[in-house]
Design an enzyme around this catalytic site. Structure first.
Site, PDB file in Angstrom:
ATOM      1  N   ILE A 261       7.399  -2.372   7.118  1.00  0.00           N
ATOM      2  CA  ILE A 261       7.343  -0.911   7.173  1.00  0.00           C
ATOM      3  C   ILE A 261       7.952  -0.327   5.901  1.00  0.00           C
ATOM      4  CG2 ILE A 261       7.913   1.143   8.504  1.00  0.00           C
ATOM      5  CD1 ILE A 261       6.049  -0.960   9.910  1.00  0.00           C
ATOM      6  N   LYS A 262       7.103   0.416   5.196  1.00  0.00           N
ATOM      7  CA  LYS A 262       7.556   1.054   3.965  1.00  0.00           C
ATOM      8  C   LYS A 262       8.182   2.398   4.340  1.00  0.00           C
ATOM      9  CE  LYS A 262       5.673   0.857  -0.697  1.00  0.00           C
ATOM     10  NZ  LYS A 262       4.479   1.052  -1.516  1.00  0.00           N
ATOM     11  N   VAL A 263       9.411   2.595   3.908  1.00  0.00           N
ATOM     12  CA  VAL A 263      10.163   3.793   4.282  1.00  0.00           C
ATOM     13  C   VAL A 263      10.640   4.479   2.996  1.00  0.00           C
ATOM     14  CG1 VAL A 263      12.181   4.634   5.565  1.00  0.00           C
ATOM     15  CG2 VAL A 263      10.992   2.579   6.343  1.00  0.00           C
TER      16      VAL A 263
ATOM     17  N   LEU B  85       3.114  -1.160   4.870  1.00  0.00           N
ATOM     18  CA  LEU B  85       2.411   0.041   5.336  1.00  0.00           C
ATOM     19  C   LEU B  85       3.454   1.144   5.492  1.00  0.00           C
ATOM     20  CD1 LEU B  85       0.205  -1.579   8.162  1.00  0.00           C
ATOM     21  CD2 LEU B  85      -0.503  -1.033   5.822  1.00  0.00           C
TER      22      LEU B  85
ATOM     23  N   THR C  41       0.869  -1.181   0.000  1.00  0.00           N
ATOM     24  CA  THR C  41       0.000   0.000   0.000  1.00  0.00           C
ATOM     25  C   THR C  41       0.906   1.231   0.000  1.00  0.00           C
ATOM     26  OG1 THR C  41      -0.092   0.310   2.410  1.00  0.00           O
ATOM     27  CG2 THR C  41      -1.665  -1.240   1.450  1.00  0.00           C
TER      28      THR C  41
END
Ligand code: G3P
Length: 219
Positions: free
Chosen positions: A84-86, A57, A27
């Site tokens: 965790i999307k960074v 996310l 996402t």
């Protein structure tokens, strides 16, 4: 090659999950903004219920320490599923290193150059997401970036997995698979196009008609 679905839409995820070929979900804030009226926690929980795989996310904080705190809260939704999307930037790289220290998986997003991907892999990103379509949009060749990243990751034996992202059409998926991308994250409309070929549709129709003729002739 693993296929992730690039969406936060529960109906799309439901339909795709029923096909049995979805390995994970990505996402981003833009995709989540399309699902107005729902809280992130609720969307994430619904997704996790439907797909038994990694779910990216994204954090929105600007500073590494804040990204870490925000990411930890997201990770608590499900330690089994949440990644965790960074965003790729200096603070993002620092955060990825910190997440790696805490054994929290990360997906470094907005990768547009081989050097960015190399740095993210060195920082300990679990996944990196080169944006193929957005490079094509500005007259560059997104597939060249994907190929370069695959070579770099392979040459140095980084454990980082590459997610071909910003996929715009079925040919992107084929090209990513031929290059050996670990993963392609695909919007639902593109996934649906991948099932179809006009000769298959025609072939099914002809087989059906011929079988009906056979049944009638044998009565
Ligand atoms: O999820 C990140 C990426 O796939 C976004 O794609 O179509 O907005 O460039 P797009």
């Amino acid at each position: 090659m693993k296929i992730f679905l690039d969406t936060a839409n529960i109906q799309e995820i439901k339909e795709a999950a029923q096909m049995g070929i979805i390995d994970g979900i990505t996402t981003n804030p833009t995709l989540l903004a399309k699902e107005s009226g729902k809280e992130l926690q609720m969307i994430a929980s619904e997704i996790i219920h439907l797909v038994d795989g990694p779910i990216s996310l994204e954090v929105l904080s600007q500073k590494a320490e804040e990204m870490l705190e925000e990411g930890k809260r997201l990770f608590d939704i499900s330690h089994k599923h949440v990644v965790i999307k960074v965003p790729m930037c200096e603070e993002g790289l620092r955060a990825i290193r910190m997440f790696a220290f805490h054994k929290i998986p990360t997906n470094c997003t907005l990768i547009f150059s081989a050097n960015q991907g190399l740095l993210a892999a060195k920082a300990g990103a679990t996944y990196i997401s080169p944006f193929i379509g957005r490079l094509d949009d500005i007259g560059e060749d997104g597939m060249v970036l994907l190929e370069n990243l695959i070579n770099i990751i392979d040459f140095y034996g980084y454990e980082t997995q590459i997610i071909a992202a910003s996929i715009r059409h079925p040919l992107h998926v084929t090209q990513a698979a031929l290059l050996g991308s670990h993963i392609a994250t695909v919007p639902y409309p593109v996934l649906k196009k991948m099932f179809h070929h006009p000769l298959t549709t025609k072939g099914i129709e002809v087989f059906k008609q011929d079988w009906e003729k056979f049944i009638q002739s044998s009565n």
